[in-house]
Scaffold this active site. Structure first.
Site, PDB file in Angstrom:
ATOM      1  N   HIS A  72      48.939  29.274  21.628  1.00 38.40           N
ATOM      2  CA  HIS A  72      48.576  30.609  21.147  1.00 38.40           C
ATOM      3  C   HIS A  72      49.776  31.548  21.239  1.00 38.40           C
ATOM      4  O   HIS A  72      50.408  31.657  22.285  1.00 38.40           O
ATOM      5  CB  HIS A  72      47.440  31.201  22.011  1.00 38.40           C
ATOM      6  CG  HIS A  72      46.109  30.571  21.781  1.00 38.40           C
ATOM      7  ND1 HIS A  72      44.944  31.094  22.276  1.00 38.40           N
ATOM      8  CD2 HIS A  72      45.750  29.438  21.113  1.00 38.40           C
ATOM      9  CE1 HIS A  72      43.920  30.336  21.913  1.00 38.40           C
ATOM     10  NE2 HIS A  72      44.381  29.319  21.215  1.00 38.40           N
ATOM     11  N   TYR A 205      40.116  39.868  25.330  1.00 36.56           N
ATOM     12  CA  TYR A 205      39.799  40.609  26.562  1.00 36.56           C
ATOM     13  C   TYR A 205      39.125  41.909  26.118  1.00 36.56           C
ATOM     14  O   TYR A 205      39.733  42.697  25.387  1.00 36.56           O
ATOM     15  CB  TYR A 205      41.071  40.942  27.335  1.00 36.56           C
ATOM     16  CG  TYR A 205      41.726  39.775  28.031  1.00 36.56           C
ATOM     17  CD1 TYR A 205      42.556  38.894  27.337  1.00 36.56           C
ATOM     18  CD2 TYR A 205      41.537  39.556  29.388  1.00 36.56           C
ATOM     19  CE1 TYR A 205      43.168  37.818  27.974  1.00 36.56           C
ATOM     20  CE2 TYR A 205      42.144  38.481  30.040  1.00 36.56           C
ATOM     21  CZ  TYR A 205      42.956  37.625  29.323  1.00 36.56           C
ATOM     22  OH  TYR A 205      43.555  36.559  29.968  1.00 36.56           O
ATOM     23  N   PRO A 298      41.560  36.381  38.239  1.00 37.30           N
ATOM     24  CA  PRO A 298      41.904  35.528  37.079  1.00 37.30           C
ATOM     25  C   PRO A 298      42.211  36.290  35.785  1.00 37.30           C
ATOM     26  O   PRO A 298      42.575  35.683  34.794  1.00 37.30           O
ATOM     27  CB  PRO A 298      40.683  34.628  36.915  1.00 37.30           C
ATOM     28  CG  PRO A 298      39.595  35.292  37.632  1.00 37.30           C
ATOM     29  CD  PRO A 298      40.206  36.123  38.713  1.00 37.30           C
ATOM     30  N   LYS A 302      46.917  33.606  36.044  1.00 40.12           N
ATOM     31  CA  LYS A 302      48.136  33.261  36.783  1.00 40.12           C
ATOM     32  C   LYS A 302      47.930  32.219  37.882  1.00 40.12           C
ATOM     33  O   LYS A 302      48.908  31.618  38.332  1.00 40.12           O
ATOM     34  CB  LYS A 302      48.713  34.533  37.433  1.00 40.12           C
ATOM     35  CG  LYS A 302      49.264  35.519  36.422  1.00 40.12           C
ATOM     36  CD  LYS A 302      50.404  34.935  35.641  1.00 40.12           C
ATOM     37  CE  LYS A 302      50.697  35.727  34.375  1.00 40.12           C
ATOM     38  NZ  LYS A 302      51.218  34.865  33.314  1.00 40.12           N
ATOM     39  N   TYR A 390      52.345  37.895  30.464  1.00 37.18           N
ATOM     40  CA  TYR A 390      51.225  36.992  30.174  1.00 37.18           C
ATOM     41  C   TYR A 390      51.723  35.577  29.866  1.00 37.18           C
ATOM     42  O   TYR A 390      51.175  34.598  30.356  1.00 37.18           O
ATOM     43  CB  TYR A 390      50.408  37.525  28.981  1.00 37.18           C
ATOM     44  CG  TYR A 390      49.038  36.886  28.842  1.00 37.18           C
ATOM     45  CD1 TYR A 390      48.829  35.825  27.967  1.00 37.18           C
ATOM     46  CD2 TYR A 390      47.960  37.336  29.596  1.00 37.18           C
ATOM     47  CE1 TYR A 390      47.589  35.224  27.842  1.00 37.18           C
ATOM     48  CE2 TYR A 390      46.707  36.737  29.486  1.00 37.18           C
ATOM     49  CZ  TYR A 390      46.529  35.682  28.602  1.00 37.18           C
ATOM     50  OH  TYR A 390      45.289  35.083  28.491  1.00 37.18           O
TER      51      TYR A 390
HETATM   52  P1  FAS Z   1      42.926  24.144  44.558  1.00 37.22           P
HETATM   53  O1  FAS Z   1      41.893  24.938  45.305  1.00 37.22           O
HETATM   54  O2  FAS Z   1      42.742  23.916  43.102  1.00 37.22           O
HETATM   55  O3  FAS Z   1      43.079  22.687  45.216  1.00 37.22           O
HETATM   56  C1  FAS Z   1      43.034  22.538  46.614  1.00 37.22           C
HETATM   57  C2  FAS Z   1      42.571  21.110  46.884  1.00 37.22           C
HETATM   58  O4  FAS Z   1      42.577  20.917  48.297  1.00 37.22           O
HETATM   59  C3  FAS Z   1      41.147  20.857  46.400  1.00 37.22           C
HETATM   60  O5  FAS Z   1      41.104  19.668  45.636  1.00 37.22           O
HETATM   61  C4  FAS Z   1      40.339  20.725  47.693  1.00 37.22           C
HETATM   62  O6  FAS Z   1      39.286  19.785  47.580  1.00 37.22           O
HETATM   63  C5  FAS Z   1      41.394  20.243  48.663  1.00 37.22           C
HETATM   64  N1  FAS Z   1      41.102  20.578  50.056  1.00 37.22           N
HETATM   65  C6  FAS Z   1      40.555  21.708  50.546  1.00 37.22           C
HETATM   66  N2  FAS Z   1      40.456  21.621  51.898  1.00 37.22           N
HETATM   67  C7  FAS Z   1      40.972  20.405  52.255  1.00 37.22           C
HETATM   68  C8  FAS Z   1      41.156  19.723  53.486  1.00 37.22           C
HETATM   69  N3  FAS Z   1      40.775  20.279  54.629  1.00 37.22           N
HETATM   70  N4  FAS Z   1      41.706  18.494  53.464  1.00 37.22           N
HETATM   71  C9  FAS Z   1      42.097  17.929  52.301  1.00 37.22           C
HETATM   72  N5  FAS Z   1      41.945  18.512  51.084  1.00 37.22           N
HETATM   73  C10 FAS Z   1      41.386  19.736  51.082  1.00 37.22           C
HETATM   74  N6  FAS Z   1      43.043  30.369  37.704  1.00 37.22           N
HETATM   75  C11 FAS Z   1      43.353  30.709  36.436  1.00 37.22           C
HETATM   76  O7  FAS Z   1      44.544  30.787  36.110  1.00 37.22           O
HETATM   77  N7  FAS Z   1      42.349  30.973  35.510  1.00 37.22           N
HETATM   78  C12 FAS Z   1      41.017  30.857  35.843  1.00 37.22           C
HETATM   79  O8  FAS Z   1      40.142  31.094  35.015  1.00 37.22           O
HETATM   80  C13 FAS Z   1      40.654  30.480  37.140  1.00 37.22           C
HETATM   81  N8  FAS Z   1      39.342  30.322  37.494  1.00 37.22           N
HETATM   82  C14 FAS Z   1      39.019  29.969  38.791  1.00 37.22           C
HETATM   83  C15 FAS Z   1      37.671  29.816  39.206  1.00 37.22           C
HETATM   84  C16 FAS Z   1      37.355  29.481  40.520  1.00 37.22           C
HETATM   85  C17 FAS Z   1      35.909  29.308  40.938  1.00 37.22           C
HETATM   86  C18 FAS Z   1      38.391  29.321  41.467  1.00 37.22           C
HETATM   87  C19 FAS Z   1      38.062  29.017  42.925  1.00 37.22           C
HETATM   88  C20 FAS Z   1      39.716  29.459  41.077  1.00 37.22           C
HETATM   89  C21 FAS Z   1      40.050  29.767  39.732  1.00 37.22           C
HETATM   90  N9  FAS Z   1      41.367  29.904  39.302  1.00 37.22           N
HETATM   91  C22 FAS Z   1      41.712  30.250  38.045  1.00 37.22           C
HETATM   92  C23 FAS Z   1      42.440  29.675  40.192  1.00 37.22           C
HETATM   93  C24 FAS Z   1      42.661  28.180  40.298  1.00 37.22           C
HETATM   94  O9  FAS Z   1      42.869  27.638  39.025  1.00 37.22           O
HETATM   95  C25 FAS Z   1      43.791  27.980  41.265  1.00 37.22           C
HETATM   96  O10 FAS Z   1      44.843  28.894  41.066  1.00 37.22           O
HETATM   97  C26 FAS Z   1      44.317  26.591  41.246  1.00 37.22           C
HETATM   98  O11 FAS Z   1      43.255  25.694  41.370  1.00 37.22           O
HETATM   99  C27 FAS Z   1      45.324  26.486  42.389  1.00 37.22           C
HETATM  100  O12 FAS Z   1      45.556  25.154  42.642  1.00 37.22           O
HETATM  101  P2  FAS Z   1      45.743  24.616  44.156  1.00 37.22           P
HETATM  102  O13 FAS Z   1      46.658  25.537  44.868  1.00 37.22           O
HETATM  103  O14 FAS Z   1      46.056  23.195  44.019  1.00 37.22           O
HETATM  104  O15 FAS Z   1      44.319  24.851  44.855  1.00 37.22           O
HETATM  105  C1  PHB Z   2      39.890  30.601  31.049  1.00 32.40           C
HETATM  106  O1  PHB Z   2      40.017  30.073  29.919  1.00 32.40           O
HETATM  107  O2  PHB Z   2      39.177  30.093  31.935  1.00 32.40           O
HETATM  108  C2  PHB Z   2      40.602  31.903  31.339  1.00 32.40           C
HETATM  109  C3  PHB Z   2      41.492  32.411  30.402  1.00 32.40           C
HETATM  110  C4  PHB Z   2      42.158  33.596  30.678  1.00 32.40           C
HETATM  111  C5  PHB Z   2      41.918  34.245  31.876  1.00 32.40           C
HETATM  112  C6  PHB Z   2      41.012  33.717  32.824  1.00 32.40           C
HETATM  113  C7  PHB Z   2      40.351  32.540  32.546  1.00 32.40           C
HETATM  114  O3  PHB Z   2      42.558  35.411  32.151  1.00 32.40           O
END
Ligand code: FAS
Ligand code: PHB
Length: 399
Positions: A72, A205, A298, A302, A390
């Site tokens: 995009h 947005y 979110p 980022k 962005y």
């Molecule tokens: P993660 O949380 O992805 O991964 C951590 C890993 O560690 C997991 O697999 C977990 O099972 C494991 N773990 C936890 N405790 C442990 C332990 N004690 N022992 C071993 N393993 C363990 N970011 C965006 O950019 N856009 C979004 O729309 C967006 N939506 C999100 C929605 C939700 C509900 C959440 C919680 C986050 C969202 N994020 C979003 C942010 C998300 O994408 C994170 O930035 C991204 O997953 C970061 O990756 P990690 O740092 O690897 O953490």
């Molecule tokens: C998504 O596609 O999940 C998404 C995209 C942009 C955002 C947050 C989430 O700022």
């Protein structure tokens, strides 16, 4: 068992770090609390910055991304019933974003690591980290856990805490060693995945008097949509038709010409919103990366991208240490990462503050937000600011 780098957490940060270390001939073992299927099925991020997409492609895990990722060159801000496109070609030097779900990023990384013989323990229980506080050459950090009911211990040179916001690594650092910076927002996002073709070619947005809405996507067949809600919203009070009604209202255009296509909702959930950073992101031979060290709302897309830039910095620092004994990059890991993290925190806070309803009764705030949106969409300088953040700021120079 012994390895060079023990990695707690097999999400995007842990898997990408293991992959980048492997490419530099550095051994690692990943210890993940959940099953592979659980990690892959978690509905999370959807947008890759140009730099993240380039990194995955350049390091050999971008084949499906190139096939299925949706590039995009713009995004729409919609307010007052009108859409205003921010053109990345014009305002961000032609850099773009790639819409490619985190589910596929982690699946591609799992495939690559396992094909390369990478060691990943799934469904690890009672994970703990030990003896990481000593940064000297004599240090012998350890990860202890149970796998298939059997006690395991990994002795390593370094531990990477990639275990997310609720992991055990950050809390294992002695009290007083870390400073927390946090802001919790008075709202959350209710998100849905729907089997409906996206009603826009690019993300929208929307700022609306009833609250924020976002139209995103996962593929030409799957839409990802969000509406602002209370932070503790009870999802059981949101049947599908109520969600669609709210989305139609908040995304509507004044001319009534734009239509939102509905479809079966296959997933729904509520996510809280916070800004969070710990400083420093390291202690002795333990290094925090990704959500273990920081959380962004979110709105700026980022979270996943910051995780990628953290582990790129860490992999380079560790590679230099093993190649030449150089310690300064390791010692400066946190300082190098935090420059980019705080710029992403600022941008994510700014996007969130501009687009969400904070206090519906504060008329001044509403006018100020509308003026900010009007300025961003009518000033070349202001739209360049949004665009360059962005699509992703350049990686920080390595100190
Ligand atoms: P993660 O949380 O992805 O991964 C951590 C890993 O560690 C997991 O697999 C977990 O099972 C494991 N773990 C936890 N405790 C442990 C332990 N004690 N022992 C071993 N393993 C363990 N970011 C965006 O950019 N856009 C979004 O729309 C967006 N939506 C999100 C929605 C939700 C509900 C959440 C919680 C986050 C969202 N994020 C979003 C942010 C998300 O994408 C994170 O930035 C991204 O997953 C970061 O990756 P990690 O740092 O690897 O953490
Ligand atoms: C998504 O596609 O999940 C998404 C995209 C942009 C955002 C947050 C989430 O700022």
């Amino acid at each position: 068992m012994r390895t060079q780098v023990g990695i707690v957490g097999g999400g995007p940060a842990g898997l990408l770090l293991s992959h980048l270390l492997h490419l530099r001939g550095i051994e690692s073992v990943v210890v993940e609390a959940r099953s592979r299927q659980y990690v892959e099925d978690r509905v999370r991020a959807g947008v890759l910055e140009q730099g993240t997409a380039d990194l995955l492609t350049e390091t050999g895990v971008g084949d499906r991304l190139k096939r299925e990722g949706m590039v995009h060159y713009g995004v729409e801000l919609r307010f007052g019933g009108r859409g205003h496109r921010i053109d990345f070609k014009e305002s961000a030097g032609g850099r773009a974003i790639v819409v490619y779900p985190q589910n596929k990023v982690v699946a591609d990384l799992f495939d690559a690591r396992l094909a390369a013989g990478g060691r990943i323990f799934f469904e690890a229980d009672d994970v703990s980290v030990h003896d990481f506080g000593d940064a000297s050459a004599q240090a012998r950090p350890k990860i202890r856990f149970r796998a298939s009911g059997q006690p395991q211990e990994i002795e390593c040179d370094f531990i990477a805490g990639c275990d997310g916001f609720h992991g055990i690594c950050r809390p294992s650092i002695p009290g007083g060693a870390l400073t927390v910076f946090e802001r919790i927002y008075p709202f959350g996002w209710l998100g849905i995945l729907a089997e409906a073709p996206p009603s826009s070619d690019e993300l929208i947005y929307a700022y609306h008097e009833r609250g924020f809405a976002l139209l995103s996507m996962r593929s030409p067949e799957i839409s990802r949509l969000y509406i602002q809600c209370t932070p503790d919203e009870d999802i059981s009070k949101w049947p599908d038709d109520r969600i669609w009604q709210e989305l139609h209202t908040r995304l509507a255009t004044a001319d009534g010409k734009w239509k939102l296509t509905e479809g079966p909702i296959v997933q729904k959930g509520v996510t809280g919103m916070r800004s969070f950073v710990v400083e420093p992101m390291q202690y002795g031979r333990l290094f925090l990366a990704g959500d273990a060290a920081h959380i962004v709302p979110p709105t700026g897309a980022k979270g996943l991208n910051l995780a990628a830039s953290d582990v790129l910095v860490l992999s380079r620092a560790l590679a230099e240490f093993y190649a030449s004994g150089r310690k300064d990059l390791i010692e400066n890991y946190s300082k190098t990462c935090l420059r980019r993290i705080w710029k992403a925190q600022r941008f994510s806070w700014w996007m969130t503050s501009m687009l969400h309803l904070f206090d519906a009764d504060n008329a001044f705030d509403r006018r100020r937000q509308i003026a900010e949106l009007d300025y961003v969409t009518s000033s070349r300088a202001a739209s360049q600011t949004l665009a360059e953040n962005y699509v992703g700021l350049p990686m920080e120079p390595v100190n």
